[in-house]
Design an enzyme around this catalytic site. Structure first.
Site, PDB file in Angstrom:
ATOM      1  N   GLU A   1     -18.320  10.211  23.216  1.00  0.00           N
ATOM      2  CA  GLU A   1     -16.903  10.266  22.814  1.00  0.00           C
ATOM      3  C   GLU A   1     -16.728  10.210  21.297  1.00  0.00           C
ATOM      4  OE1 GLU A   1     -18.043   8.625  25.344  1.00  0.00           O
ATOM      5  OE2 GLU A   1     -16.832   9.301  27.032  1.00  0.00           O
TER       6      GLU A   1
ATOM      7  N   HIS B   1      -3.672   2.097   8.787  1.00  0.00           N
ATOM      8  CA  HIS B   1      -4.745   1.297   8.173  1.00  0.00           C
ATOM      9  C   HIS B   1      -4.885  -0.012   8.936  1.00  0.00           C
ATOM     10  CE1 HIS B   1      -7.089  -1.141   5.595  1.00  0.00           C
ATOM     11  NE2 HIS B   1      -6.082  -1.896   5.208  1.00  0.00           N
TER      12      HIS B   1
ATOM     13  N   HIS C   1      -8.038  -3.348  10.277  1.00  0.00           N
ATOM     14  CA  HIS C   1      -9.243  -4.093   9.908  1.00  0.00           C
ATOM     15  C   HIS C   1     -10.156  -4.353  11.117  1.00  0.00           C
ATOM     16  CE1 HIS C   1      -6.848  -6.118   6.320  1.00  0.00           C
ATOM     17  NE2 HIS C   1      -7.017  -4.818   6.151  1.00  0.00           N
TER      18      HIS C   1
ATOM     19  N   GLU D   1       0.826  -1.216   0.000  1.00  0.00           N
ATOM     20  CA  GLU D   1       0.000   0.000   0.000  1.00  0.00           C
ATOM     21  C   GLU D   1       0.859   1.264   0.000  1.00  0.00           C
ATOM     22  OE1 GLU D   1      -3.474   0.067   0.183  1.00  0.00           O
ATOM     23  OE2 GLU D   1      -4.129  -1.771   1.178  1.00  0.00           O
TER      24      GLU D   1
ATOM     25  N   HIS E   1     -13.607  -3.715   3.872  1.00  0.00           N
ATOM     26  CA  HIS E   1     -12.150  -3.885   3.974  1.00  0.00           C
ATOM     27  C   HIS E   1     -11.590  -3.371   5.301  1.00  0.00           C
ATOM     28  CE1 HIS E   1      -7.921  -3.173   2.009  1.00  0.00           C
ATOM     29  NE2 HIS E   1      -7.844  -3.532   3.263  1.00  0.00           N
TER      30      HIS E   1
HETATM   31  O1  2HA Z   1      -1.313  -4.896   4.206  1.00  0.00           O
HETATM   32  O2  2HA Z   1      -4.318  -4.637   4.827  1.00  0.00           O
HETATM   33  O3  2HA Z   1      -5.013  -3.576   2.565  1.00  0.00           O
HETATM   34  C1  2HA Z   1      -2.417  -5.727   4.047  1.00  0.00           C
HETATM   35  C2  2HA Z   1      -3.637  -4.929   3.874  1.00  0.00           C
HETATM   36  C3  2HA Z   1      -3.984  -4.486   2.538  1.00  0.00           C
HETATM   37 ZN    ZN Z   2      -6.239  -3.768   4.490  1.00  0.00          ZN
END
Ligand code: 2HA
Ligand code: ZN
Length: 263
Positions: A169, A138, A140, A115, A210
């Site tokens: 909050e 980033h 998940h 990324e 995602h």
């Molecule tokens: O790095 O999360 O979006 C792995 C990921 C790709």
């Molecule tokens: Zn990801």
């Protein structure tokens, strides 16, 4: 081994957050990635690199980041290992003077996340927009990703309003709300451009089906913002699982928070 104390402290903070996202269950396998502009922590002599011929070209140049240095998590690396050994599972890169490529300037030379081109486009956008953001995180979060499987939540206003209304909050810590980016291939330049569009109005975006992406000055605060939204998502989903639609804070209560906290 990094001797520079302020750089070491910044990398320790990144490792701390990598540990949190793993513990939270937001980082299955190599899920998620982090980049942090660390230029300000590098001493003058360290900045005097001569560019080598094996710089890796970027898909799109980032001329306003020329000479800047970033700590970036490595491609395929797991957050749980980044937490323990950030310098063996990530590296420091420097953007070349034309902004068209990067070089790895730390040892071992760990190849950056897939990324990276999109992270750099985001850093470049944030710099152009004069935002004080050095961090792109980033990850998940299961609960928030879950909500994006439900059509009404693909509307940024509805999504933000629902999460804001679960606890005060969320309204306070994420005052610009969350922008929803429709599904795109992970790591693609299309995803990067769609994200940048959303960053015009928000500091945090949610990638449909995602994950989340937070930008900001401090990685702990980026983590805290996602964590707070994740709590809101859990309250909403728990209420639905218990069989009732949560009442949520009213518009008036949310407006009062904005006034009380100068949002
Ligand atoms: O790095 O999360 O979006 C792995 C990921 C790709
Ligand atoms: Zn990801």
């Amino acid at each position: 081994m990094i001797e520079n104390k302020s750089l070491r402290a910044e990398i320790d903070k990144i490792a701390e957050v990598a540990g949190y996202v793993w513990e939270k269950g937001w980082a299955e396998r190599n899920g998620g990635n982090i980049s942090v502009n660390v230029t300000r922590f590098l001493d003058e002599p360290e900045m005097n690199f001569s560019e080598t011929s094996d710089a890796t070209p970027l898909l799109e140049p980032v001329t306003n980041l020329a000479g800047d240095c970033f700590y970036v998590t490595g491609t395929g690396m797991r957050m749980r290992y980044i937490a323990r050994k950030p310098c063996e599972n990530g590296s420091i890169i420097r953007i070349t003077s034309d902004g068209a490529a990067y070089e790895i300037i730390s040892e071992p030379a760990v190849k950056p996340t897939s990324e990276l081109p999109s992270h750099l486009l985001m850093h470049s956008y944030l710099r152009k927009a004069c935002r004080n953001s050095r961090v792109v995180l980033h990850t998940h979060p299961t609960d928030i990703i879950g909500l994006t499987h439900c059509k009404p939540f693909l509307d940024s206003t509805h999504f933000t309003r629902t999460l804001w209304s679960m606890i005060p909050e969320s309204r306070i810590i994420v005052p610009k709300g969350v922008g929803i980016v429709p599904y795109q291939i992970p790591g693609s330049i299309e995803l990067a451009h769609a994200t940048i569009e959303m960053l015009e109005k928000h500091d945090i975006v949610c990638w449909e089906k995602h994950g989340m992406l937070a930008t900001g000055e401090d990685i702990i605060e980026c983590f805290d913002a996602i964590d707070t939204l994740s709590k809101s998502a859990q309250i909403y989903l728990n209420a639905r699982m218990a069989g009732f639609e949560p009442e949520g804070l009213t518009d008036k209560q949310l407006d009062n928070l904005a006034v009380a906290f100068n949002l």
